[in-house]
Design an enzyme around this catalytic site. Structure first.
Site, PDB file in Angstrom:
ATOM      1  N   HIS A   1      30.919  35.064  32.035  1.00  0.00           N
ATOM      2  CA  HIS A   1      31.193  35.705  33.318  1.00  0.00           C
ATOM      3  C   HIS A   1      31.357  34.670  34.429  1.00  0.00           C
ATOM      4  O   HIS A   1      30.400  33.978  34.789  1.00  0.00           O
ATOM      5  CB  HIS A   1      30.027  36.641  33.643  1.00  0.00           C
ATOM      6  CG  HIS A   1      30.216  37.461  34.876  1.00  0.00           C
ATOM      7  ND1 HIS A   1      29.348  37.417  35.949  1.00  0.00           N
ATOM      8  CD2 HIS A   1      31.173  38.360  35.200  1.00  0.00           C
ATOM      9  CE1 HIS A   1      29.750  38.263  36.875  1.00  0.00           C
ATOM     10  NE2 HIS A   1      30.860  38.850  36.457  1.00  0.00           N
TER      11      HIS A   1
ATOM     12  N   GLU B   1      35.615  34.749  31.585  1.00  0.00           N
ATOM     13  CA  GLU B   1      35.992  35.812  32.519  1.00  0.00           C
ATOM     14  C   GLU B   1      36.193  35.188  33.895  1.00  0.00           C
ATOM     15  O   GLU B   1      35.461  34.257  34.267  1.00  0.00           O
ATOM     16  CB  GLU B   1      34.883  36.871  32.578  1.00  0.00           C
ATOM     17  CG  GLU B   1      35.263  38.131  33.331  1.00  0.00           C
ATOM     18  CD  GLU B   1      34.835  38.181  34.788  1.00  0.00           C
ATOM     19  OE1 GLU B   1      35.065  39.217  35.420  1.00  0.00           O
ATOM     20  OE2 GLU B   1      34.262  37.178  35.305  1.00  0.00           O
TER      21      GLU B   1
ATOM     22  N   ASP C   1      38.050  35.971  38.167  1.00  0.00           N
ATOM     23  CA  ASP C   1      38.512  36.940  39.172  1.00  0.00           C
ATOM     24  C   ASP C   1      39.675  36.291  39.890  1.00  0.00           C
ATOM     25  O   ASP C   1      39.564  35.151  40.340  1.00  0.00           O
ATOM     26  CB  ASP C   1      37.395  37.236  40.178  1.00  0.00           C
ATOM     27  CG  ASP C   1      36.114  37.686  39.510  1.00  0.00           C
ATOM     28  OD1 ASP C   1      36.021  38.855  39.143  1.00  0.00           O
ATOM     29  OD2 ASP C   1      35.202  36.844  39.354  1.00  0.00           O
TER      30      ASP C   1
ATOM     31  N   HIS D   1      35.798  35.249  43.314  1.00  0.00           N
ATOM     32  CA  HIS D   1      35.257  36.606  43.181  1.00  0.00           C
ATOM     33  C   HIS D   1      35.262  37.371  44.500  1.00  0.00           C
ATOM     34  O   HIS D   1      35.782  38.479  44.589  1.00  0.00           O
ATOM     35  CB  HIS D   1      33.830  36.552  42.628  1.00  0.00           C
ATOM     36  CG  HIS D   1      33.204  37.912  42.549  1.00  0.00           C
ATOM     37  ND1 HIS D   1      32.498  38.482  43.596  1.00  0.00           N
ATOM     38  CD2 HIS D   1      33.213  38.834  41.559  1.00  0.00           C
ATOM     39  CE1 HIS D   1      32.094  39.683  43.244  1.00  0.00           C
ATOM     40  NE2 HIS D   1      32.510  39.929  42.015  1.00  0.00           N
TER      41      HIS D   1
ATOM     42  N   GLU E   1      40.489  39.014  35.391  1.00  0.00           N
ATOM     43  CA  GLU E   1      40.273  40.197  36.233  1.00  0.00           C
ATOM     44  C   GLU E   1      41.129  40.129  37.486  1.00  0.00           C
ATOM     45  O   GLU E   1      40.994  39.207  38.306  1.00  0.00           O
ATOM     46  CB  GLU E   1      38.798  40.343  36.635  1.00  0.00           C
ATOM     47  CG  GLU E   1      38.626  41.606  37.493  1.00  0.00           C
ATOM     48  CD  GLU E   1      37.229  41.886  37.980  1.00  0.00           C
ATOM     49  OE1 GLU E   1      36.262  41.307  37.442  1.00  0.00           O
ATOM     50  OE2 GLU E   1      37.106  42.714  38.909  1.00  0.00           O
TER      51      GLU E   1
HETATM   52  O1  G3P Z   1      33.793  41.385  33.987  1.00  0.00           O
HETATM   53  C1  G3P Z   1      32.987  42.317  34.584  1.00  0.00           C
HETATM   54  C2  G3P Z   1      32.496  41.945  35.934  1.00  0.00           C
HETATM   55  O2  G3P Z   1      33.042  40.718  36.321  1.00  0.00           O
HETATM   56  C3  G3P Z   1      32.797  42.949  36.961  1.00  0.00           C
HETATM   57  O3  G3P Z   1      32.081  42.749  38.137  1.00  0.00           O
HETATM   58  O4  G3P Z   1      31.865  42.054  40.470  1.00  0.00           O
HETATM   59  O5  G3P Z   1      31.373  40.440  38.666  1.00  0.00           O
HETATM   60  O6  G3P Z   1      33.723  41.088  39.108  1.00  0.00           O
HETATM   61  P1  G3P Z   1      32.279  41.510  39.121  1.00  0.00           P
HETATM   62 CA    CA Z   2      34.785  39.776  37.482  1.00  0.00          CA
END
Ligand code: G3P
Ligand code: CA
Length: 317
Positions: free
Chosen positions: A76, A103, A105, A118, A178
Site C-alpha cells: 500500500h 499500490e 494513487d 495520495h 489507483e
Molecule cells: O488500495 C486501497 C486503498 O489505497 C484505498 O484507500 O485512501 O489509502 O487510497 P486510500
Molecule cells: Ca490508494
C-alpha cells in the site's frame, strides 16, 4: 485526518528508518534515498545474499488465488510503514521485501502530468503547500517528498506515474494503479497512454473509488483489468461487478468482515476480492481462511513473511 493520513510516531519511524537504511544501504546506496532512478546494481564479485526480485505477474493472471496459494501481497503506497509513501524508495523497499505488487494513487498536476500522491494537497507528504491540481509539474518536481517521514529521506522526489512505471518495468513488480478522485475522460486517457507507452498493460490493475473513472478506463483501454474500491459493500456486489466489467472488487476490511459471504459470490462470477488496508497477522489469517485473493497492506515484507510461514505450515491443506 484518517488513520492512513496520520504521520507515524517518531520513535516507530526511527526504528523503521534504521531498518530500511540497513536494507537499502548495501546495494542501492544514497542514490535510492535521493529519489533518483535506481539502477540495477552491477554484478558484484560475490553476492552473499540474493535480493528477492518480484515476479512479473500478468494482471489477467493475478485475479483469482489458486488453491493452496497465499494471498497476493499488495504494498500500500509502497512499503509505507517503512519509507515515505508513494515514492520510488518505498517501492524499492516493498520490492526487496517480497511484494509482487505496488499500490499507488495517481492524480494530475495543473498541467496534466499524472503524479503519484495520495492526498489532494502536497502539504502532509512534502515540504510544499497547495492542491496538486493547482501546481505545475515544474513545481512538483522541486518538492522534497521524504523529509516529512525521516531526515534520511531528504531529497526524495514525488514520482510521476511515468517514472514509477519505468522503475517497475526495469526493476520488477506490478502496479495496482489507483485513479484517485474524480477524473475527466481526458485525464484517464493520459494515464492509459502512460501505461501503454511503458509497455505495462499486462502488469497493471487499475482501481478506483470513482465509478466514472473506471467507465472511462474501460472504454479507452478494454485490455486493462479493473477493480472497484468500496468503503461499504454494494447491496449486490456481483451485479455491480458485472455492470462495470470488473476483474476485482476491493472492499475495506470492515465492510468485508461484516459480509464475508460476498467473497464466494464474487468468485463464482470470476471476480477477485482484494481487501484493504490490513496490517495485523490475526486479520491476515482470518482473511486468508475466508478466501480473499489479495491483501493490501502497509507492511508488505511482514505479510510476505507471514505468507511464507503459512505456506510452510501446511495450513493451505
Ligand atoms: O488500495 C486501497 C486503498 O489505497 C484505498 O484507500 O485512501 O489509502 O487510497 P486510500
Ligand atoms: Ca490508494
Amino acid at each position: 485526518m484518517t488513520p492512513q493520513q496520520r504521520p507515524r510516531r517518531p520513535r516507530q519511524r526511527r526504528r523503521r528508518t534504521a531498518l530500511v537504511a540497513a536494507l537499502l544501504g548495501a546495494a542501492v546506496g544514497a542514490v535510492a534515498l535521493t529519489g533518483a532512478p535506481v539502477r540495477p546494481p552491477t554484478a558484484p564479485a560475490a553476492a552473499p545474499t540474493p535480493v528477492p526480485v518480484p515476479a512479473i505477474v500478468p494482471a489477467a493472471e493475478a485475479r483469482l488465488r489458486p488453491a493452496g496459494a497465499p494471498p497476493t501481497v499488495y504494498a500500500h503506497r509502497g512499503a509505507s510503514s517503512a519509507a515515505p509513501e508513494n515514492t520510488l524508495v518505498s517501492d524499492e523497499v516493498a520490492r526487496r521485501g517480497g511484494a509482487e505488487w505496488i499500490e499507488n494513487d495517481v492524480q494530475p498536476s495543473k498541467d496534466g502530468v499524472p503524479y503519484v500522491l495520495h492526498d489532494d494537497t502536497v502539504d502532509r507528504t512534502t515540504d510544499g503547500k497547495g492542491r496538486i491540481r493547482d501546481l505545475t509539474a515544474a513545481r512538483l518536481d522541486a518538492l522534497d517528498a521524504g523529509s516529512w517521514f525521516a531526515p534520511a529521506y531528504a531529497g526524495t522526489r514525488l514520482p510521476t506515474l511515468a517514472a514509477q512505471l519505468e522503475d517497475l518495468r526495469t526493476r520488477g513488480g506490478n502496479l495496482l494503479l489507483e485513479i484517485k478522485g474524480p477524473h475527466s475522460r481526458d485525464e484517464v486517457a493520459r494515464i492509459v497512454q502512460e501505461v501503454r507507452d511503458h509497455g505495462m498493460t499486462d502488469r497493471v490493475l487499475v482501481q478506483s473509488f470513482e465509478v466514472d473513472a473506471l467507465r472511462h478506463a474501460r472504454e479507452l483501454a478494454p485490455e486493462l483489468p479493473l477493480g472497484l474500491l468500496r468503503g461499504d459493500l454494494d447491496a449486490d456486489p456481483v451485479a455491480t461487478a458485472r455492470d462495470l466489467g470488473l476483474a476485482a472488487y476491493n472492499p475495506s476490511d470492515d465492510a468485508l468482515s461484516a459480509r464475508p459471504g460476498v467473497i464466494g459470490d464474487l468468485h463464482a462470477a470470476g471476480v477477485a476480492v482484494n481487501v484493504w488496508t490490513v496490517d495485523r497477522p490475526a486479520r491476515w489469517k482470518a482473511l486468508t481462511a475466508a478466501g480473499v485473493d489479495g491483501i493490501i497492506t502497509n507492511r508488505p515484507a511482514e505479510l510476505a513473511g507471514w505468507n511464507a510461514a503459512w505456506s510452510a505450515s501446511g495450513a493451505a491443506g
